[in-house]
Design a protein around this motif. Structure first.
Motif, PDB file in Angstrom:
ATOM      1  N   ALA A  28       1.101  -1.381   0.131  1.00 28.94           N
ATOM      2  CA  ALA A  28       0.480   0.066   0.480  1.00 28.94           C
ATOM      3  C   ALA A  28       1.342   1.317  -0.025  1.00 28.94           C
ATOM      4  CB  ALA A  28      -1.291  -0.156   1.593  1.00 28.94           C
ATOM      5  N   TYR A  29       0.226   2.459  -0.716  1.00 24.47           N
ATOM      6  CA  TYR A  29       1.326   2.842  -0.471  1.00 24.47           C
ATOM      7  C   TYR A  29       0.688   4.488  -0.711  1.00 24.47           C
ATOM      8  CZ  TYR A  29       4.196   0.890  -3.798  1.00 24.47           C
ATOM      9  OH  TYR A  29       5.311   0.130  -3.995  1.00 24.47           O
ATOM     10  N   TRP A  30       0.633   5.036   0.674  1.00 26.66           N
ATOM     11  CA  TRP A  30      -0.168   5.712   2.121  1.00 26.66           C
ATOM     12  C   TRP A  30       0.271   7.713   1.230  1.00 26.66           C
ATOM     13  CZ3 TRP A  30      -0.843   4.797   7.090  1.00 26.66           C
ATOM     14  CH2 TRP A  30      -1.495   3.381   7.308  1.00 26.66           C
ATOM     15  N   ARG A  31      -0.334   8.455   1.165  1.00 27.35           N
ATOM     16  CA  ARG A  31      -0.075   9.962   1.261  1.00 27.35           C
ATOM     17  C   ARG A  31      -0.497  10.610   2.055  1.00 27.35           C
ATOM     18  NH1 ARG A  31       1.914  11.650  -4.121  1.00 27.35           N
ATOM     19  NH2 ARG A  31       1.325   9.926  -5.995  1.00 27.35           N
ATOM     20  N   THR A  32       0.040  11.139   3.113  1.00 24.64           N
ATOM     21  CA  THR A  32      -0.868  11.282   4.438  1.00 24.64           C
ATOM     22  C   THR A  32      -1.175  12.337   4.702  1.00 24.64           C
ATOM     23  OG1 THR A  32      -0.371   9.388   4.899  1.00 24.64           O
ATOM     24  CG2 THR A  32      -1.400  10.628   6.756  1.00 24.64           C
TER      25      THR A  32
END
Length: 113
Positions: A28-32
């Motif tokens: 999973a790639y998160w942009r937070t």
């Protein structure tokens, strides 16, 4: 969720750094982004799951989750399964029903928690 001390702002998600979170399978790639005071922060994420992603845990955190692309299968601890396609969402409270995410072909989600 109490939304306090959050001035109006915009977010260009293309400019938010990605962090990688490995699943049991896939990634999973998160942009937070975090908003609000430190004692009551709201986490807002753009999440991209790779094909074949299976979460490595059962999650008890509450979310509002919106499927933007792909297809997401969510399994609850009691065995019920729900499939989200683009334009669908789910909502669940903290500690209400543990859930685990899976996607066969990948998915892009917008998550608030």
């Amino acid at each position: 969720m109490k939304m306090d001390e959050i001035p109006f702002c915009t977010t260009d998600w293309n400019n938010v750094e990605k962090t990688e979170h490995k699943g049991e399978t896939g990634v999973a790639y998160w942009r937070t982004r975090l908003f609000g005071p430190s004692d009551n922060q709201m986490r807002v994420r753009m999440v991209e799951y790779s094909a074949g992603y299976l979460a490595d845990h059962w999650c008890s955190k509450g979310h509002v989750l919106f499927c933007m692309a792909g297809q997401l299968e969510t399994t609850l601890e009691d065995g019920r399964k729900f499939t989200l396609t683009p334009g669908m969402s789910y909502q669940v409270a903290d500690n209400a029903e543990a859930h685990q995410s899976y996607t066969e072909g990948g998915a892009t989600l917008f998550v608030v928690d």
